[in-house]
Scaffold this active site. Sequence first.
Site, PDB file in Angstrom:
ATOM      1  CE  LYS A  29      -1.229   8.308   5.975  1.00  0.00           C
ATOM      2  NZ  LYS A  29      -1.418   7.261   5.078  1.00  0.00           N
ATOM      3  CB  THR A  32      -6.949   1.366   0.686  1.00  0.00           C
ATOM      4  OG1 THR A  32      -8.463   0.963   1.325  1.00  0.00           O
ATOM      5  CG2 THR A  32      -6.066   1.438   2.146  1.00  0.00           C
ATOM      6  CG  ASP A  36       2.038   9.363   6.821  1.00  0.00           C
ATOM      7  OD1 ASP A  36       1.838   9.125   7.991  1.00  0.00           O
ATOM      8  OD2 ASP A  36       2.047   8.902   5.983  1.00  0.00           O
ATOM      9  NE  ARG A  37      -1.083   5.702   9.531  1.00  0.00           N
ATOM     10  CZ  ARG A  37      -1.798   4.405   9.530  1.00  0.00           C
ATOM     11  NH1 ARG A  37      -2.450   4.246  10.647  1.00  0.00           N
ATOM     12  NH2 ARG A  37      -1.989   3.570   8.400  1.00  0.00           N
ATOM     13  CB  SER A  59      -6.147   4.412   8.080  1.00  0.00           C
ATOM     14  OG  SER A  59      -5.684   5.181   6.705  1.00  0.00           O
ATOM     15  CG  ASP A  79       5.232   8.313   8.161  1.00  0.00           C
ATOM     16  OD1 ASP A  79       4.469   8.143   8.899  1.00  0.00           O
ATOM     17  OD2 ASP A  79       5.259   8.134   6.893  1.00  0.00           O
ATOM     18  CB  THR A 133      -0.803  -0.055   1.153  1.00  0.00           C
ATOM     19  OG1 THR A 133      -1.530  -1.191   1.391  1.00  0.00           O
ATOM     20  CG2 THR A 133      -2.003   1.164   1.004  1.00  0.00           C
ATOM     21  CG  ASP A 181       2.219   8.133  11.288  1.00  0.00           C
ATOM     22  OD1 ASP A 181       2.410   9.345  11.077  1.00  0.00           O
ATOM     23  OD2 ASP A 181       2.073   7.191  10.397  1.00  0.00           O
ATOM     24  CB  SER A 237       3.615   4.336   8.370  1.00  0.00           C
ATOM     25  OG  SER A 237       2.646   5.028   8.704  1.00  0.00           O
ATOM     26  CG  HIS A 238       0.956   2.638  11.000  1.00  0.00           C
ATOM     27  ND1 HIS A 238       1.066   2.985   9.785  1.00  0.00           N
ATOM     28  CD2 HIS A 238       0.259   1.483  11.085  1.00  0.00           C
ATOM     29  CE1 HIS A 238       0.652   2.317   9.125  1.00  0.00           C
ATOM     30  NE2 HIS A 238       0.026   1.068   9.764  1.00  0.00           N
TER      31      HIS A 238
HETATM   32  C1  G1P Z   1      -3.026   1.284   5.770  1.00  0.00           C
HETATM   33  C2  G1P Z   1      -4.128   2.004   6.030  1.00  0.00           C
HETATM   34  C3  G1P Z   1      -4.482   2.814   4.592  1.00  0.00           C
HETATM   35  C4  G1P Z   1      -3.045   3.885   4.408  1.00  0.00           C
HETATM   36  C5  G1P Z   1      -1.662   2.811   4.848  1.00  0.00           C
HETATM   37  C6  G1P Z   1      -0.534   3.781   4.762  1.00  0.00           C
HETATM   38  O1  G1P Z   1      -2.928   0.310   4.746  1.00  0.00           O
HETATM   39  O2  G1P Z   1      -5.282   1.173   6.043  1.00  0.00           O
HETATM   40  O3  G1P Z   1      -5.575   3.793   4.514  1.00  0.00           O
HETATM   41  O4  G1P Z   1      -3.045   4.375   3.313  1.00  0.00           O
HETATM   42  O5  G1P Z   1      -1.618   2.146   5.863  1.00  0.00           O
HETATM   43  O6  G1P Z   1      -0.610   4.767   5.990  1.00  0.00           O
HETATM   44  P1  G1P Z   1      -3.137  -1.320   4.715  1.00  0.00           P
HETATM   45  O7  G1P Z   1      -2.398  -1.741   5.963  1.00  0.00           O
HETATM   46  O8  G1P Z   1      -4.641  -1.195   5.210  1.00  0.00           O
HETATM   47  O9  G1P Z   1      -3.061  -1.845   3.333  1.00  0.00           O
HETATM   48 ZN    ZN Z   2       2.478   7.321   8.458  1.00  0.00          ZN
END
Ligand code: G1P
Ligand code: ZN
Length: 540
Positions: A377, A345, A282-283, A366, A280, A18, A278, A113-114
């Site tokens: 984001k 997504t 962006d959240r 998310s 990085d 993603t 989060d 990211s998170h």
């Molecule tokens: C998750 C979130 C999605 C977001 C992505 C990156 O992806 O659901 O909305 O863009 O993290 O931050 P997923 O693990 O669902 O593929």
């Molecule tokens: Zn992130």
Amino acid sequence: MTIREIATTPFDDQKPGTSGLRKKVTRFQESGYLENFVQAIFDVRPDLVGGTLVIGGDGRYFNLAAIQIILRMAAANGAARALVGQNGLLSTPAVSHLIRKFETRGGIVLSASHNPGGPDGDFGIKFNTPNGGPAPESVTDAIHKRTQSIQKYRTIECADIDLQTIGRQKIGEMTVEVIDPVADYADLMAELFDFDAIRNLIGGGTFRLCFDAMHAITGPYATEILVNRLGAPESAVINATPLPDFGGGHPDPNLTHAHEAVELTTGEDGADFAAASDGDGDRNMILGRNFFVTPSDSLAVMAANAHLIRGYQDGISGVARSMPTSAAADRVAQQLGIEAFETPTGWKFFGNLLDAGRITLCGEESFGTGSNHVREKDGLWAVLFWLNLLAVRKQSVAQIVTEHWATFGRNYYTRHDYEGVDAGAATELMNHLRSSLPHLPGTHDIAWADDFAYEDPVDGSRTEQQGIRIGFEDGSRIVYRLSGTGTVGATLRVYLEAFEADTGKQNLETQTRMQPLIELADTLAGIRERTGRDAPDVIT
Ligand code: G1P
Ligand code: ZN
């Protein structure tokens, strides 16, 4: 300095998900693993030769080592200049802004990211294109394809670059500029928002605010913007120092992981406003006193109030949300008479719409919201948007959201995640749902059911199998999809939404309100039976 070509062999797991390539740190530390992926980027982006590249990451374990590797490879591959955040730090939205501001040929973001960090945690790498956004699938597919046949990578033998000192250095022919990671981004925020109004609100002595940086990248950004520029007390930014393992925490701003912010806003004497971001940056999670704003509602409230914010005072052209995000923003768009888009997504699907001027705001359930100011984001941007809104409307977070529901109706919303599920069982569950699609309408008040596919209205590209959607007669919806960012087993995400127009029924506890739908989601997919789980691991 001599350029060296090192022989290598392909790894079979370098398909970006993603949001870029995410794996365990230990995988990235294997000889050639990072190098192959980076070389593949240079191989499919020949315009990086002679160009500038932005490089930075969220400070997680392996960030600094990875940057040294990438800088050497960038020099060996003919890049002219690299802009690197001091100490290797750059938030994802800051990378996006720098790419755009300095019109570079792209950027490399190092983050998962998170996802947790540290030696046993996760690491990630993502290439962003000259518009500042994550590379579209055509590019990530090309990079992946290249990794499957790669035989050598280029590097240079040289001492490590000093990433602590701001200024210019050289690797071979390439200039490395170590820059202040925060200044350009903070200046952009000052253009978009009314800092005087926010300063009056938070410097007045009565308004209590807290920002939880979760020991991740936003610490320095929040301190500069909220404390130095907007006059919040230093204590307002908690967990402000970025740590390679995020202090052992899980840097995901939701009710489970950012519980410190939740506790600070709970009770009669709770803070007026709290937020978290989060790994990085962006959240975002937005909280008022005893009040949680769902990300889906946050996007809708922003769209309805954008004209009150300086950077958006001329109105917004359109709004987009990812498919699993609630339809709250669509209702606002309808009333404003602007376009609303439903995309798969992942932020990369907003890029074309933003570039074409079709949308100004976009968001995901998310905990992601953003606008045309960058192509990622943006967590702190969302926080400042909300603070600016509170300053202008002179109301509490709860008042603003409940008034919004009264006007547009409320989309009750929750997401249930089942993490680390057996991959085979998860695939079978999705296949079962897919094959039952034709038989669902007409049962359980189901009006329609499909496997979401998206045709990009700008470039016509088509993306299929993006999640199972089940729509009910009363406007409720269940969505099932598998995560594309996890690194262990499979993560099943179940998204539930129910619409309520009656103001007398808009203040129920979400899980209670959604209980019948939650049970039906299990009945239709056989979640308990197939995954062996009694309850979700995370509820947001
Ligand atoms: C998750 C979130 C999605 C977001 C992505 C990156 O992806 O659901 O909305 O863009 O993290 O931050 P997923 O693990 O669902 O593929
Ligand atoms: Zn992130």
